[in-house]
Each structure stands twice: as C-alpha cells, then as structure tokens.
Enzyme design. Structure first.
Site, PDB file in Angstrom:
ATOM      1  N   GLN A 106     -22.228 -53.709  34.465  1.00  0.00           N
ATOM      2  CA  GLN A 106     -21.391 -53.928  35.650  1.00  0.00           C
ATOM      3  C   GLN A 106     -20.430 -55.094  35.371  1.00  0.00           C
ATOM      4  O   GLN A 106     -20.065 -55.280  34.233  1.00  0.00           O
ATOM      5  CB  GLN A 106     -22.231 -54.141  36.919  1.00  0.00           C
ATOM      6  CG  GLN A 106     -22.949 -52.876  37.400  1.00  0.00           C
ATOM      7  CD  GLN A 106     -24.244 -52.606  36.666  1.00  0.00           C
ATOM      8  OE1 GLN A 106     -25.066 -53.484  36.505  1.00  0.00           O
ATOM      9  NE2 GLN A 106     -24.445 -51.391  36.231  1.00  0.00           N
TER      10      GLN A 106
ATOM     11  N   GLY B 235     -23.003 -47.139  32.318  1.00  0.00           N
ATOM     12  CA  GLY B 235     -22.770 -46.069  31.346  1.00  0.00           C
ATOM     13  C   GLY B 235     -21.881 -46.647  30.271  1.00  0.00           C
ATOM     14  O   GLY B 235     -20.668 -46.698  30.423  1.00  0.00           O
ATOM     15  N   HIS B 236     -22.478 -47.149  29.204  1.00  0.00           N
ATOM     16  CA  HIS B 236     -21.700 -47.794  28.147  1.00  0.00           C
ATOM     17  C   HIS B 236     -21.333 -46.767  27.085  1.00  0.00           C
ATOM     18  O   HIS B 236     -22.199 -46.247  26.391  1.00  0.00           O
ATOM     19  CB  HIS B 236     -22.494 -48.957  27.558  1.00  0.00           C
ATOM     20  CG  HIS B 236     -22.655 -50.095  28.522  1.00  0.00           C
ATOM     21  ND1 HIS B 236     -23.490 -51.155  28.317  1.00  0.00           N
ATOM     22  CD2 HIS B 236     -22.058 -50.331  29.716  1.00  0.00           C
ATOM     23  CE1 HIS B 236     -23.398 -51.999  29.343  1.00  0.00           C
ATOM     24  NE2 HIS B 236     -22.545 -51.507  30.208  1.00  0.00           N
TER      25      HIS B 236
ATOM     26  N   LYS C  34     -17.016 -52.552  27.794  1.00  0.00           N
ATOM     27  CA  LYS C  34     -17.954 -53.510  27.181  1.00  0.00           C
ATOM     28  C   LYS C  34     -18.711 -52.857  26.027  1.00  0.00           C
ATOM     29  O   LYS C  34     -18.991 -53.501  25.027  1.00  0.00           O
ATOM     30  CB  LYS C  34     -18.953 -54.017  28.235  1.00  0.00           C
ATOM     31  CG  LYS C  34     -18.299 -54.848  29.327  1.00  0.00           C
ATOM     32  CD  LYS C  34     -19.316 -55.371  30.335  1.00  0.00           C
ATOM     33  CE  LYS C  34     -19.854 -54.302  31.263  1.00  0.00           C
ATOM     34  NZ  LYS C  34     -18.884 -53.710  32.164  1.00  0.00           N
TER      35      LYS C  34
ATOM     36  N   ASP D 279     -16.743 -50.918  33.844  1.00  0.00           N
ATOM     37  CA  ASP D 279     -16.053 -49.900  33.046  1.00  0.00           C
ATOM     38  C   ASP D 279     -14.892 -50.484  32.249  1.00  0.00           C
ATOM     39  O   ASP D 279     -13.906 -49.800  31.990  1.00  0.00           O
ATOM     40  CB  ASP D 279     -15.551 -48.744  33.942  1.00  0.00           C
ATOM     41  CG  ASP D 279     -16.634 -48.223  34.850  1.00  0.00           C
ATOM     42  OD1 ASP D 279     -17.734 -47.964  34.355  1.00  0.00           O
ATOM     43  OD2 ASP D 279     -16.385 -48.083  36.071  1.00  0.00           O
TER      44      ASP D 279
HETATM   45  P1  IMP Z   1     -25.270 -49.448  42.586  1.00  0.00           P
HETATM   46  O1  IMP Z   1     -25.200 -50.330  41.385  1.00  0.00           O
HETATM   47  O2  IMP Z   1     -25.676 -48.037  42.273  1.00  0.00           O
HETATM   48  O3  IMP Z   1     -26.078 -50.053  43.691  1.00  0.00           O
HETATM   49  O4  IMP Z   1     -23.777 -49.328  43.180  1.00  0.00           O
HETATM   50  C1  IMP Z   1     -23.118 -50.402  43.813  1.00  0.00           C
HETATM   51  C2  IMP Z   1     -21.641 -50.431  43.437  1.00  0.00           C
HETATM   52  O5  IMP Z   1     -21.517 -50.787  42.070  1.00  0.00           O
HETATM   53  C3  IMP Z   1     -20.927 -49.082  43.587  1.00  0.00           C
HETATM   54  O6  IMP Z   1     -19.592 -49.311  43.988  1.00  0.00           O
HETATM   55  C4  IMP Z   1     -20.963 -48.522  42.181  1.00  0.00           C
HETATM   56  O7  IMP Z   1     -19.914 -47.599  41.948  1.00  0.00           O
HETATM   57  C5  IMP Z   1     -20.757 -49.789  41.377  1.00  0.00           C
HETATM   58  N1  IMP Z   1     -21.289 -49.709  40.009  1.00  0.00           N
HETATM   59  C6  IMP Z   1     -22.574 -49.808  39.616  1.00  0.00           C
HETATM   60  N2  IMP Z   1     -22.671 -49.730  38.286  1.00  0.00           N
HETATM   61  C7  IMP Z   1     -21.427 -49.586  37.816  1.00  0.00           C
HETATM   62  C8  IMP Z   1     -20.879 -49.504  36.498  1.00  0.00           C
HETATM   63  O8  IMP Z   1     -21.579 -49.543  35.464  1.00  0.00           O
HETATM   64  N3  IMP Z   1     -19.530 -49.373  36.430  1.00  0.00           N
HETATM   65  C9  IMP Z   1     -18.735 -49.378  37.535  1.00  0.00           C
HETATM   66  N4  IMP Z   1     -19.197 -49.469  38.778  1.00  0.00           N
HETATM   67  C10 IMP Z   1     -20.534 -49.579  38.921  1.00  0.00           C
END
Ligand code: IMP
Length: 434
Positions: free
Chosen positions: A224, A40-41, A16, A13
């Site tokens: 991420q 979520g870009h 990017k 977040d």
């Molecule tokens: P997952 O990717 O759904 O398996 O989540 C694993 C961890 O990564 C959790 O703490 C999510 O909140 C975090 N996470 C996954 N994608 C994002 C993102 O795009 N932004 C921020 N945190 C993310």
C-alpha cells in the site's frame, strides 16, 4: 547495500514490486511489514509476469531470505495458493520463506464481516478489496485475533475459535444475516495449516535482528502507501495498517536505527482505487488514455484505477513524513504521447491556497488543484536506461517534480522490466546500489 525501506508515496500501485525486485540484487533479506493479500506486487522477469500478494518479491531471486513480518495479516488459503503457483512456475519456496508467529490471521468470517460492513455503508463505501483485511486488524486491536503461533498449539485453538465465533455470530445477528462459516471445518483446516507451516513459523524479529547484527543487508518492502496509511492517509479511505516507514519498526520488530535509508516510490502521475478524494483526477478521454497506456487496472481485483496528474502536495507530504532520502519515479513512459503534462503544486479551497495535506478529509475532498503546465516530450522513453538519453522535456519534468517535492529523484523507471531503469549517477540511491 545499506538497509533500505521502500515506501509508496501515493495511494499504492506505484510500482514498488519492480523496484524491490531490482534492489534485491544487492541484499540478502527482504522483509514485508504491513498489509496482506490486498497488495498485488507485479514483477516482470525475462518477460514473465509474476503477481505477488503476500510473499516478498525477493522470493524470485535465489538465496534470498524472505520474511513475512508480524505487522502483516495472513490468509493461509491464499498463502498456500501463492506458494503453489510460484512452485508450479519453477520458483523455490522452501526454507527461504519464514513467517512471524506474531502475525495475525485472516479467517473466512473476516471476509463475510467486511462484505456486510461495506454493504451497510451504502453510498459511504470505502471500496475496500473485500479480502478481510480490515476486520482482521480490528480483531487484532480488539485482542481477539488469532495469531500464527496459535496454530502451533492446537489445544488452544478451540478456545480462541469459540471466542471468535461468539463475536461473529453476534455481529451477524446485528446485521440480520445468517452466519456462513463452519467453525468445525475451520478448526480442522487450521490444525492442518499448523502442521504444514510449523517449520517456517518463528520469531522473525529475532531472525532479522541477528541478520542485521551479522552485517547482512535487508530490504524492507512496504505494501500500500502513505495515503492509505491508517494514521497518516486520507482517513477513512485508507487501509488498516501502517504503510509508512513507522510500520517497518512495529511490523518487523527491529529498532529504527536499523533503517539506513528510505526510498519513496511515486508514479509520474497519480492513481487510486476505491473511494475518497483525488484532487488531481483528470477525467474524460485523457484519463481513459492514461489508464489504458499505463494498464491501470488492479493487479489483484481488476478494478479500473482512477488517474490524476502528479500531485506534488501528496508526494511532498509523503517525503517529509517518511524522510525519503531518494525517490524512484515510475512509469514515465506512460506520459510519452501527451502534448503537455501538469503538476499539481497546491490546492485551492474556501478561497484559500493550501500547500500542506489537510487532515480533514472533507476539506481534502473540496480541494481544487493548482496546476503548473509543462510541455510534453512526445517521444518514446520506453526502455531508456541512461538519464541523458531521456528527451530534454522529460528531464525537465523529472527535475521539476524533484523541486516541487523537495527530494532527489534517484531512479526513473521507463518500463516494466528490471533493466528498464535509469539510475541518476549523483543520487544517494545510485551510491547505495553501486
Ligand atoms: P483494504 O486494504 O482492502 O481494507 O482497502 C482499503 C483501501 O485501500 C481501498 O481503497 C483499497 O482499494 C485500497 N488498497 C488496499 N490495498 C491496496 C493496494 O495494494 N494498492 C492500491 N490500493 C489498495
């Protein structure tokens, strides 16, 4: 422009989406290499807000080829929704989008399995996005996952789904939960997706290699971030893919020599969603104020993000690991009203000062921040586009961040719009972008 990888330096977040959108002006191809619709870009174009989950941000520009790489995991229902949503807003999504036939699929049982696994963890929850991302990558590593290429061979689907079903039902029995997926309907849906998506699915590694050989510029769009990387992040509070620069190579099928530069993205402060250590977490009304001003709620899930001061240990770690050539600092304007700002320059734990990222997450969780405090600038920076026009205290803050991290800060973002951006004239990124 050279081929640049855009990589998150914190816990995601960082903004990017905006930076990729901005740099897209100078490239012909944008390729995403990891993750799925957990991302979520957010991109604001002419005041209109777009949130892209699977499709590279380049789609908002005409004439850009967008690639969904093999390192991603695809929820086809979500992909079709995203395509429809974009089309309904006048964005063309046709042959400008191609998908790797090697990309793995997120299927409905992945979401169900993830909910069961998170529930079973009780207090130890990771706080995942519950989009089925982890279980889909688990199936990939266990070599039972379905790939896009399987959709193009309907006769193979039956056998692949039978294996997946057996595994899913065994897990449901283990959890003492009734299976909820209709595999017959699933097969029919997948055949339909295969027929509709067929023309867009192919060997995107070859496509990219060809484009690079022909002199086209490619932007590698990370999702991420470093601290969520499966190998290098704050394990186990991480996602399941390679969010660092290494993921570009494996997640797209291009050689490391094709990456000409790496741009790190870091917010002027730090946020994270989900569980796990955040040593510089602010707490109280100050944190709430930053969350509100920064709109720090998940673009996808709406979850409030935890907010902390800029963590120099985290970003220095990310800079070295990814070899950042330059860093973009985003959301500087969110700190405009503060009397003072803090930078975490190290940690203290077990009576010792720690300056490097601990591998032991339990130790990381016990780390107390060591802060440097600087005066705030108490003046609006929103929309400033010239570095010299920033208040002096804001410039000093940016310059100190650069010293702490050990990397140039080439871009400062002062608002959500593409144009609300400062390029520092002497930086590498400004030279590339020129
Ligand atoms: P997952 O990717 O759904 O398996 O989540 C694993 C961890 O990564 C959790 O703490 C999510 O909140 C975090 N996470 C996954 N994608 C994002 C993102 O795009 N932004 C921020 N945190 C993310």
């Amino acid at each position: 422009m050279p081929n640049i990888a855009v990589v998150g330096a914190q816990w995601g977040d960082e903004g990017k989406g905006k930076v990729v959108d901005l740099l897209t002006e100078k490239v012909q191809v944008v390729a995403r290499y990891n993750g799925g619709h957990n991302a979520g870009h957010t991109v604001i174009v002419d005041g209109e807000r777009f949130v892209l989950r699977l499709i590279p941000c380049g789609i908002l520009h005409t004439g850009i080829l967008c690639v969904i790489g093999n390192g991603m995991v695809i929820d086809l229902w979500e992909l079709e929704r995203e395509v429809e949503e974009l089309r309904s807003r006048g964005v063309a999504v046709e042959e400008n989008l191609v998908l790797s036939e090697r990309a793995h699929l997120i299927l409905p049982y992945h979401g169900h399995l993830e909910r069961m696994a998170e529930d079973a963890r009780g207090q130890q929850k990771i706080g995942t996005t519950l989009r089925g991302i982890g279980p889909a990558y688990e199936d990939k590593a266990a070599r039972r996952g379905l790939r896009l290429v399987d959709l193009l061979r309907p006769e193979r689907l039956v056998a692949r789904l039978a294996e997946a079903r057996g595994h899913y039902e065994r897990l449901c029995r283990g959890y003492g939960v009734k299976p909820e997926v209709d595999f017959q309907a699933l097969r029919d849906d997948l055949v339909g997706f295969g027929a509709r998506l067929g023309p867009r699915v192919g060997d995107t590694a070859q496509v990219l290699q060809r484009h690079i050989a022909n002199g086209y510029s490619v932007l590698f769009e990370g999702a991420q971030a470093t601290m969520l990387d499966l190998d290098h992040g704050s394990f186990p509070f991480v996602t399941s893919s390679s969010a660092t620069v290494g993921g570009v190579v494996t997640g797209l099928g291009i050689p490391p020599s094709a990456i000409d530069g790496v741009l790190g993205i870091a917010k002027a402060y730090t946020t994270r969603v989900g569980a796990g250590p955040l040593p510089s977490e602010i707490g109280g009304a100050l944190e709430d104020g930053i969350r509100e001003r920064g709109g720090e709620y998940g673009a996808n899930t709406g979850r409030p993000r935890r907010c902390g001061w800029f963590d120099g240990v985290v970003t220095r770690y990310a800079a070295r690991l990814n070899g950042f050539d330059s860093i973009a600092i985003t959301k500087l304007d969110v700190l405009d009203q503060l009397d003072e700002v803090k930078i975490c320059t190290g940690y203290r734990a077990d009576g010792q000062v720690i300056e490097e990222m601990p591998s032991d997450t339990e130790l990381f969780g016990r780390c107390e921040p060591v802060y440097e405090t600087m005066p705030g600038w108490k003046a609006p920076t929103v929309g400033i586009r010239d570095y010299k026009a920033l208040p002096e205290a804001a410039r000093r803050y940016v310059e100190r961040l650069s010293e702490v991290v050990g990397c140039e800060i080439g871009i400062v973002s002062t608002g959500p719009d593409r144009l609300d951006t400062v390029f520092r004239g002497s930086s590498r990124i400004a030279a590339w972008f020129a």
